[in-house]
Design a protein around this motif. Sequence first.
Motif, PDB file in Angstrom:
ATOM      1  N   GLU A 153       0.840  -1.200   0.000  1.00 21.90           N
ATOM      2  CA  GLU A 153       0.000   0.000   0.000  1.00 21.90           C
ATOM      3  C   GLU A 153       0.875   1.249   0.000  1.00 21.90           C
ATOM      4  O   GLU A 153       1.867   1.344   0.729  1.00 21.90           O
ATOM      5  CB  GLU A 153      -0.913   0.003   1.229  1.00 21.90           C
ATOM      6  CG  GLU A 153      -1.883   1.159   1.277  1.00 21.90           C
ATOM      7  CD  GLU A 153      -2.796   1.102   2.484  1.00 21.90           C
ATOM      8  OE1 GLU A 153      -3.603   2.035   2.666  1.00 21.90           O
ATOM      9  OE2 GLU A 153      -2.700   0.116   3.256  1.00 21.90           O
ATOM     10  N   GLY A 154       0.511   2.212  -0.809  1.00 27.98           N
ATOM     11  CA  GLY A 154       1.247   3.468  -0.875  1.00 27.98           C
ATOM     12  C   GLY A 154       2.387   3.478  -1.873  1.00 27.98           C
ATOM     13  O   GLY A 154       3.045   4.511  -2.047  1.00 27.98           O
ATOM     14  N   HIS A 212       2.172   6.673  -6.158  1.00 29.36           N
ATOM     15  CA  HIS A 212       1.558   7.967  -5.855  1.00 29.36           C
ATOM     16  C   HIS A 212       2.186   9.071  -6.693  1.00 29.36           C
ATOM     17  O   HIS A 212       3.325   8.968  -7.159  1.00 29.36           O
ATOM     18  CB  HIS A 212       1.642   8.297  -4.359  1.00 29.36           C
ATOM     19  CG  HIS A 212       3.031   8.443  -3.820  1.00 29.36           C
ATOM     20  ND1 HIS A 212       3.731   9.629  -3.883  1.00 29.36           N
ATOM     21  CD2 HIS A 212       3.845   7.568  -3.195  1.00 29.36           C
ATOM     22  CE1 HIS A 212       4.912   9.471  -3.308  1.00 29.36           C
ATOM     23  NE2 HIS A 212       5.009   8.226  -2.894  1.00 29.36           N
ATOM     24  N   PRO A 258       7.329   5.670   0.995  1.00 29.63           N
ATOM     25  CA  PRO A 258       6.660   4.827   0.000  1.00 29.63           C
ATOM     26  C   PRO A 258       6.965   5.317  -1.409  1.00 29.63           C
ATOM     27  O   PRO A 258       7.442   6.441  -1.594  1.00 29.63           O
ATOM     28  CB  PRO A 258       5.180   4.990   0.336  1.00 29.63           C
ATOM     29  CG  PRO A 258       5.096   6.349   0.976  1.00 29.63           C
ATOM     30  CD  PRO A 258       6.380   6.508   1.739  1.00 29.63           C
ATOM     31  N   VAL A 268       4.287  13.164  -1.137  1.00 28.25           N
ATOM     32  CA  VAL A 268       2.933  12.716  -0.802  1.00 28.25           C
ATOM     33  C   VAL A 268       2.117  13.891  -0.299  1.00 28.25           C
ATOM     34  O   VAL A 268       0.955  14.072  -0.680  1.00 28.25           O
ATOM     35  CB  VAL A 268       2.975  11.596   0.255  1.00 28.25           C
ATOM     36  CG1 VAL A 268       1.578  11.307   0.801  1.00 28.25           C
ATOM     37  CG2 VAL A 268       3.571  10.329  -0.334  1.00 28.25           C
ATOM     38  N   ILE A 292       3.162   8.751   9.122  1.00 30.70           N
ATOM     39  CA  ILE A 292       2.235   8.600   8.009  1.00 30.70           C
ATOM     40  C   ILE A 292       1.957   9.970   7.425  1.00 30.70           C
ATOM     41  O   ILE A 292       1.331  10.822   8.082  1.00 30.70           O
ATOM     42  CB  ILE A 292       0.927   7.917   8.447  1.00 30.70           C
ATOM     43  CG1 ILE A 292       1.222   6.608   9.162  1.00 30.70           C
ATOM     44  CG2 ILE A 292       0.029   7.704   7.234  1.00 30.70           C
ATOM     45  CD1 ILE A 292       2.009   5.616   8.333  1.00 30.70           C
ATOM     46  N   LYS A 326       0.190  12.728   5.279  1.00 29.83           N
ATOM     47  CA  LYS A 326      -1.147  12.983   4.741  1.00 29.83           C
ATOM     48  C   LYS A 326      -1.057  14.005   3.624  1.00 29.83           C
ATOM     49  O   LYS A 326      -0.364  15.020   3.750  1.00 29.83           O
ATOM     50  CB  LYS A 326      -2.075  13.479   5.853  1.00 29.83           C
ATOM     51  CG  LYS A 326      -2.284  12.475   6.962  1.00 29.83           C
ATOM     52  CD  LYS A 326      -3.202  13.038   8.046  1.00 29.83           C
ATOM     53  CE  LYS A 326      -3.389  12.023   9.173  1.00 29.83           C
ATOM     54  NZ  LYS A 326      -4.253  12.567  10.249  1.00 29.83           N
TER      55      LYS A 326
END
Length: 492
Positions: A137-138, A141, A334, A409, A487, A489
Amino acid sequence: MSDFARMNRRSFLQTAATTAGAATLGSALAACGATSPAGTSGSTVTLKYWDWFVTQAPWVDNEIKLFQQAHPGIKVKKTTQASNTFDNLYALAVKSGNQPDVSMIAQKPNLNIQVDQGWLLPVDKWANSSWRSKFPEGTFHEGSNIFKGKLYSAPLSGTAPWLQLYINNDVFKKAGLVNADGSVMVPKTWDDVTHAAETITKKSGGGTYGLGFGNSSFGLLVWWMHTFILAAGSPGGAYGMDLRTGKYTYATDRNYTDFLNLFKEWKTKGYFYPNSMSLTDEVARAYFERGKFGMTVGGVWNQPEWTQHKFTDYTLTTLIGPETTPKGYFPSMPGGTFVAISAKTKHPDEAWAWMNWIYSPEAGKRWVGMGQDLSVFQQNNDPALVTFKPFAQYVATSKLALAAPDVSVRNPQTSNVLVQGVKPDLGDVMAGYYTGQISNLQGALSDLQGRMQKAQDDAVKQAQSKGFKVSPNDYAFPDWDLTKPYITKPNA
């Protein structure tokens, strides 16, 4: 080195047996969502493939062999370029219209610029949701491997500290640096390294040194800085800014001065192999193997060459700080890239078949099995499945890499912030201080910090002038706890 610094070396003694036949291989590829696009008419398509893999060449060669068995209508013609000339050679190939069909991605210019200039082919036609779902996951992007909504690449390797301190077990044992059970006394702190280096140098009577490196080819002193300063709580390490503040801190963070003074002390006291500055990295690795010094800094790419030479009596560790408990970890993010398809390829379906093969979990399993690195597919990275002890030690270090803030991200438009390199850089400052050409260390670090920050600020302003919505605030994450995964955002 991105990962590029850990992917540009030597040759490896192949350890994985090739047991699968063409039918089995075809089934494995089909499971990855690929088809066999060539060979039905009896003609053969030849794909040009470029990389800078030397140590990893046996893995690539084996994958080409297996791929061609499964796709008899496709031939892969590999060219391995030198890593330090790859970018220029690829740019020249683009200019002449002779670029390879599939290639590792040049480090410069930035990937988004290569996309804007029409160098690369988006792979969304083939890389559907089923294909993407195999990755963590991730992984995919905007600003990393997706640009303007189109996918161009994916990572090959998993996440682990890419630099380690290597210990020659025989040298340590001869110096008496062993525990009660006879195992080597692995250094855990800066003081431990100092003690081990002093003991080795003194007990050998000058025949062996505690530390060594080769700096003439690539300017690798920054590897030492990065390995020793992250655990001290300096998240920018040797390569970046402190993302808690979005600023460079070479002069204002005392850890940089403290480590450089320690590094210089090791040299002054004679713990380093005397000719380290003039050695190449290759020669330094050979000297370490022969026991001319007991410790060196490098990456997992060292292991294949040593294995080829039947040198396996070594131990690795990493994340060495002033204290036993780390105040920070190797940052991981990521996303990522490895290879891409040329926009000018005349054989896009065949090029995708080869690209897809490289990214299959089965190829990733062989990547780990041959001791090259971790796989992006976590199921391939169980240390219990690795029989070679030093590589198993490396695989086990994955826990020392934690997710860090990811600017791309938070704001994908930051991929348009193009920071110009500065000279002299940190490696030059380290070399100057080590050799005595720089006496005012604090002044040199202040100058470097100022020039690095100006380059960053100028790049943001230039991107803003082109209409991109970027800000210095994109680079500041004040809530980042260095000891916990972060993480990121996206901006609202």
